[in-house]
Design a protein around this motif. Structure first.
Motif, mmCIF file in Angstrom:
data_model
loop_
_atom_site.group_PDB
_atom_site.id
_atom_site.type_symbol
_atom_site.label_atom_id
_atom_site.label_comp_id
_atom_site.label_asym_id
_atom_site.label_seq_id
_atom_site.Cartn_x
_atom_site.Cartn_y
_atom_site.Cartn_z
ATOM 1 N N GLY A 489 0.810 -1.207 0.000
ATOM 2 C CA GLY A 489 0.000 0.000 0.000
ATOM 3 C C GLY A 489 0.846 1.261 0.000
ATOM 4 O O GLY A 489 1.858 1.355 0.702
ATOM 5 N N LEU A 490 0.441 2.249 -0.803
ATOM 6 C CA LEU A 490 1.097 3.552 -0.837
ATOM 7 C C LEU A 490 0.127 4.595 -0.290
ATOM 8 O O LEU A 490 -1.010 4.698 -0.761
ATOM 9 N N PHE A 491 0.572 5.361 0.694
ATOM 10 C CA PHE A 491 -0.203 6.496 1.181
ATOM 11 C C PHE A 491 0.600 7.743 0.860
ATOM 12 O O PHE A 491 1.692 7.947 1.383
ATOM 13 N N ILE A 492 0.069 8.550 -0.045
ATOM 14 C CA ILE A 492 0.818 9.665 -0.622
ATOM 15 C C ILE A 492 0.185 10.989 -0.210
ATOM 16 O O ILE A 492 -1.027 11.179 -0.343
ATOM 17 N N SER A 493 1.006 11.892 0.292
ATOM 18 C CA SER A 493 0.522 13.216 0.674
ATOM 19 C C SER A 493 1.312 14.282 -0.072
ATOM 20 O O SER A 493 2.505 14.119 -0.351
ATOM 21 N N GLY A 494 0.629 15.367 -0.410
ATOM 22 C CA GLY A 494 1.281 16.445 -1.153
ATOM 23 C C GLY A 494 0.302 17.551 -1.476
ATOM 24 O O GLY A 494 -0.740 17.682 -0.824
ATOM 25 N N PHE A 495 0.597 18.315 -2.521
ATOM 26 C CA PHE A 495 -0.271 19.441 -2.859
ATOM 27 C C PHE A 495 -0.134 19.761 -4.347
ATOM 28 O O PHE A 495 0.817 19.340 -5.016
ATOM 29 N N TYR A 496 -1.113 20.498 -4.848
ATOM 30 C CA TYR A 496 -1.057 20.985 -6.218
ATOM 31 C C TYR A 496 -0.544 22.424 -6.222
ATOM 32 O O TYR A 496 -0.456 23.080 -5.178
ATOM 33 N N ALA A 497 -0.219 22.931 -7.378
ATOM 34 C CA ALA A 497 0.385 24.259 -7.490
ATOM 35 C C ALA A 497 -0.515 25.348 -6.914
ATOM 36 O O ALA A 497 -0.035 26.406 -6.496
ATOM 37 N N ASN A 498 -1.840 25.094 -6.878
ATOM 38 C CA ASN A 498 -2.758 26.087 -6.317
ATOM 39 C C ASN A 498 -2.794 26.045 -4.792
ATOM 40 O O ASN A 498 -3.569 26.770 -4.162
ATOM 41 N N GLY A 499 -1.949 25.163 -4.193
ATOM 42 C CA GLY A 499 -1.858 25.092 -2.740
ATOM 43 C C GLY A 499 -2.781 24.083 -2.099
ATOM 44 O O GLY A 499 -2.746 23.888 -0.877
#
Length: 510
Positions: A489-499
């Protein structure tokens, strides 16, 4: 290896195995649904081993270790593993508190400067098991290594390739290029008797191999701690315990009998200081041999499971006297519950049953049950003898893998599966986004798991499975490691350029 011992605060133990692993070629195993336990000792054939039997007694009848030692030391190697420094490692060296950690959970959204990261170097031992250069060692010796070097007893050095690793059993398989290497043939760890002489052979300091002697103190030893040096999420409960001295740097070395046969891989010690205190533990070759044979043939371990939550009868009596009142046996494995899609439950095993034998072989504790189930692959059938309220009955169980299937599990190509490309963030992007690490998703495949999971091009990945990601290479390494692990399982966190912050869960099994 050095990092492994430093990280142990009180007791040093090894990563433990779940119930089940198997071996052999697909065509051979597929043609047999219920082979005898004698078949499990043919792992050496996968490595073209020609077994040898050496004299184990002197003319006067005393134990003779000289021939076993002489045949082993040349096949036991020193392993140097180097972990390439990353920006993430440098970031961790800074002693500061970043307020963005509290608001976003991403740590360094402030874009602070990195410390200069340094490579990490660890050391351990390994055992050559074939004349063409296959080497078995512990997973924790080479875990996360970007470069692996093997030094022979005669000081020859070879770069080593990682063929595969199994953190659950803390076993890894390496390959060095060459021919006619000395090797140690597999023995029969089941035939070991408590009190039998064994030798621990290692090459801890690159000063040529060292040999220590002792006896088998116990077999099927389990419950020695909860440490997980191999990074696995389960722990082996079937160690060979010995009082042959095993010290830091000996991890991955050989435990051999007086015939010079490999019966275990030295893995851990039980110590309050980190130095040997009379208790050493080795993964029996009945487990380690199956693991490396599977890795060589399939690229991953064929792990069969009963799907039961178990404990020793003695432990039940200590922890739950009420449940123990109905138990009529003093030895065996108590079934306290079931996993999802449990083959044992489907076959008729009930909670509260005590498993006392498997295929007519007596089972006294959890370690013995685990060791025995490890001999089979998904799809094989076993007979459990269970004690239920004082009455014994036999239940046939068809073993399955963790996905509830009887099919052979194939190695997962993690990067191909996710269908994504990554690129490093530029310094300008880091300033723009207010971060000091992260990696951009440069593109996604319409048929890949990223696209199906909702991840779009331009997404900035900050963490994968709670590990900060600082480069495209690091993202790929984490994904590949997860693809080869038990929990895919992959749990991925992050954001897009709009924040906009986003979280995604990707199942590599599906």
């Amino acid at each position: 290896m050095k990092k492994f011992w430093k990280s142990a605060s009180t007791y040093v133990v090894a990563a433990l195995i779940s119930i089940g692993a198997s071996y052999g070629t697909y065509s051979y195993l597929n043609s047999r649904s219920n082979y005898s336990s004698a078949d499990i000792f043919n792992y050496g054939q996968d490595f073209d081993q020609k077994n040898v039997h050496l004299a184990s007694l002197t003319a006067d009848g005393y134990p003779d270790f000289t021939k076993a030692a002489e045949s082993s030391i040349h096949a036991v190697v020193h392993i140097k593993s180097t972990v390439k420094a990353t920006e993430t490692a440098g970031r961790r060296q800074r002693q500061m508190v970043d307020p963005f950690e509290y608001f976003f959970g991403f740590g360094d959204r402030g874009g602070s400067e990195y410390a200069n990261p340094q490579p990490s170097v660890g050391y351990g031992s390994g055992v050559i098991i074939s004349k063409d250069g296959y080497v078995i060692t512990n997973n924790h010796v080479i875990d996360k290594a970007t470069e692996i070097e093997v030094t022979m007893n005669d000081n020859r050095r070879f770069p080593a390739k990682l063929v595969g690793a199994d953190p659950t059993t803390d076993i890894a398989l390496l390959k060095i290029e060459g021919a006619e290497f000395p090797y140690v043939p597999f023995g029969n760890s089941d035939d070991l008797k408590v009190g039998e002489w064994v030798l621990a052979v290692g090459n801890p300091f690159n000063l040529t191999s060292t040999v220590t002697a002792g006896i088998v103190s116990a077999k099927g030893r389990g419950g020695i701690g909860a440490g997980k040096p191999g990074g696995g999420d389960m722990t082996i409960q079937s160690f060979i315990q010995t009082d042959a001295a095993i010290n830091p740097g000996n991890s991955g070395g050989a435990l051999v009998n007086t015939n010079g046969q490999l019966v275990g891989i030295n893995t851990a010690i039980y110590s309050q200081t980190g130095n040997f205190a009379g208790y050493g533990f080795a993964v029996p070759i009945s487990i380690a041999g199956k693991v490396v044979a599977d890795i060589k043939e399939f690229g991953t371990v064929q792990r069969a499971v009963l799907g039961v939550m178990i404990s020793d009868v003695a432990a039940v009596e200590d922890m739950s006297p009420e449940k123990a009142k109905n138990l009529k046996v003093k030895e065996g494995v108590y079934v306290g519950g079931f996993a999802d899609r449990s083959p044992a439950k489907e076959a008729g095993v009930l909670e509260g049953d005590v498993i006392v034998a498997i295929n007519k072989t007596k089972v006294r504790n959890v370690g013995e049950l685990q060791d025995y189930v490890n001999r089979y692959r998904p799809g094989d059938k076993v007979e459990l003898t269970v004690d239920r309220n004082g009455k014994q009955s036999t239940i046939g169980v068809t073993l399955k893998n963790s996905l509830g299937s009887t099919s052979v599990v194939k190695k997962t190509d993690g990067l191909a599966s996710v269908g994504a490309a990554f690129k490093n963030l530029t310094e300008e992007q880091k300033k723009q986004y207010g971060v000091s690490y992260g990696v951009e998703v440069a593109g996604v495949d319409d048929n890949g798991k990223f696209k199906k999971g909702g991840i779009a091009k331009g997404f900035i990945i900050m963490k994968i499975n709670n590990r900060p990601v600082a480069s495209a290479e690091e993202a790929e390494q984490i994904i590949e490691a997860v693809a080869q692990s038990q929990d895919k399982g992959l749990f991925i966190s992050g954001f897009y350029a709009n924040g906009r912050t986003k979280y995604y869960a990707i199942d590599l099994n599906e």
